[in-house]
Design a protein around this motif. Structure first.
Motif, short mmCIF file in Angstrom:
data_model
loop_
_atom_site.label_atom_id
_atom_site.label_comp_id
_atom_site.label_asym_id
_atom_site.label_seq_id
_atom_site.Cartn_x
_atom_site.Cartn_y
_atom_site.Cartn_z
N LYS A 93 0.84 -1.22 0.00
CA LYS A 93 0.00 0.00 0.00
C LYS A 93 0.87 1.26 0.00
O LYS A 93 0.57 2.24 -0.66
N ASN A 94 1.97 1.22 0.76
CA ASN A 94 2.91 2.33 0.80
C ASN A 94 4.02 2.06 -0.21
O ASN A 94 4.81 1.14 -0.03
N PRO A 95 4.11 2.82 -1.30
CA PRO A 95 5.09 2.53 -2.35
C PRO A 95 6.55 2.63 -1.90
O PRO A 95 7.44 2.12 -2.56
N SER B 17 9.52 -1.52 1.83
CA SER B 17 10.44 -2.51 1.25
C SER B 17 9.97 -3.93 1.50
O SER B 17 10.71 -4.78 2.01
N VAL B 18 8.71 -4.20 1.15
CA VAL B 18 8.15 -5.53 1.36
C VAL B 18 7.48 -6.04 0.09
O VAL B 18 7.29 -5.31 -0.87
N GLU C 52 18.48 -5.78 -0.25
CA GLU C 52 19.04 -4.54 -0.78
C GLU C 52 18.03 -3.69 -1.55
O GLU C 52 18.10 -2.47 -1.54
N LEU C 53 17.07 -4.35 -2.21
CA LEU C 53 16.09 -3.60 -3.00
C LEU C 53 15.12 -2.88 -2.08
O LEU C 53 14.40 -3.52 -1.31
N ALA C 54 15.10 -1.56 -2.15
CA ALA C 54 14.27 -0.77 -1.24
C ALA C 54 13.18 -0.03 -1.99
O ALA C 54 13.40 0.49 -3.09
N GLY C 55 11.99 0.02 -1.38
CA GLY C 55 10.89 0.84 -1.87
C GLY C 55 10.66 0.76 -3.36
O GLY C 55 10.42 -0.33 -3.92
N PRO C 56 10.76 1.90 -4.06
CA PRO C 56 10.47 1.95 -5.50
C PRO C 56 11.39 1.06 -6.35
O PRO C 56 11.01 0.66 -7.45
N GLU C 57 12.58 0.71 -5.82
CA GLU C 57 13.48 -0.19 -6.57
C GLU C 57 12.84 -1.55 -6.76
O GLU C 57 13.08 -2.23 -7.77
#
Length: 200
Positions: free
Chosen positions: A32-34, A37-38, A53-58
């Motif tokens: 729901k929150n872009p 990191s999930v 390592e991949l966070a949020g928008p990544e």
């Protein structure tokens, strides 16, 4: 021209998760929150280090890139034009399952894995997971898979916590024509997981 569905059943259709349908992939597996990191259905698709390592928008960008590849990252179920389900399906050799110490290799066949089935809240209890699984098998068949396998819980009818239900149940896979291929050392929600297999 409208794309040909992989499966049409009980009023639902299943289509590959192409780039044109990326917004529907986001609806099904994006948080729901872009910036969160999930999820994005990456924890069993990529190595643990990269997943951390991949966070949020990544994470969104990584999955968007997957939808542009020749082999799509999964399939989507629709009720009319509304997306209602997601199933992740890919060659096991491309996944961390290829190196798993808990989920054994049954043989040397180039198996494809179905490891995540998700139905949108408000649409559960309508048989969508059955249609999704059939669609995932159809997509694997279309891509030349010699065998398809899943790693559901063997819950023997007991209730499975919804947050862990994405792996599916042994009965769901049996209803789709899969047979027990092997026990595993893996568990989910306190239940043992098994390898279920089907020739597509």
């Amino acid at each position: 021209m409208a794309p040909t569905p992989l499966v049409t059943s009980d009023g639902f259709t299943v289509l590959p998760a192409t780039h044109a349908r990326f917004d529907d992939v986001r609806t099904m597996v994006g948080p729901k929150n872009p910036t969160s990191s999930v999820c994005w259905c990456l924890s069993h698709r990529i190595p643990a280090k990269l997943n951390r390592e991949l966070a949020g928008p990544e994470r969104a960008a990584y999955v968007e890139a997957l939808t542009r590849k020749r082999t799509k990252p999964g399939v989507l179920a629709y009720d009319g034009d509304e997306v209602v389900g997601w199933a992740a399906v890919a060659p096991r050799a491309d996944l961390p399952f290829a190196r798993s110490t808990k989920i054994p290799h049954v043989d040397d066949q180039a198996a494809w894995s179905v490891w995540c089935l998700r139905v949108r809240p408000g649409h559960r209890g309508r048989g969508i997971s059955h249609v999704l699984l059939e669609g995932a098998v159809a997509y694997a068949r279309e891509r030349g898979a010699p065998v398809v396998e899943g790693y559901p819980v063997d819950n023997r009818g007991a209730k499975v916590d919804l947050t862990m239900a994405y792996v599916g149940t042994r009965k769901l896979f049996e209803d789709a024509g899969f047979t027990l291929a092997s026990p595993t050392d893996a568990t989910s929600a306190g239940f043992p997981r098994v390898i279920m297999r089907r020739s597509p």
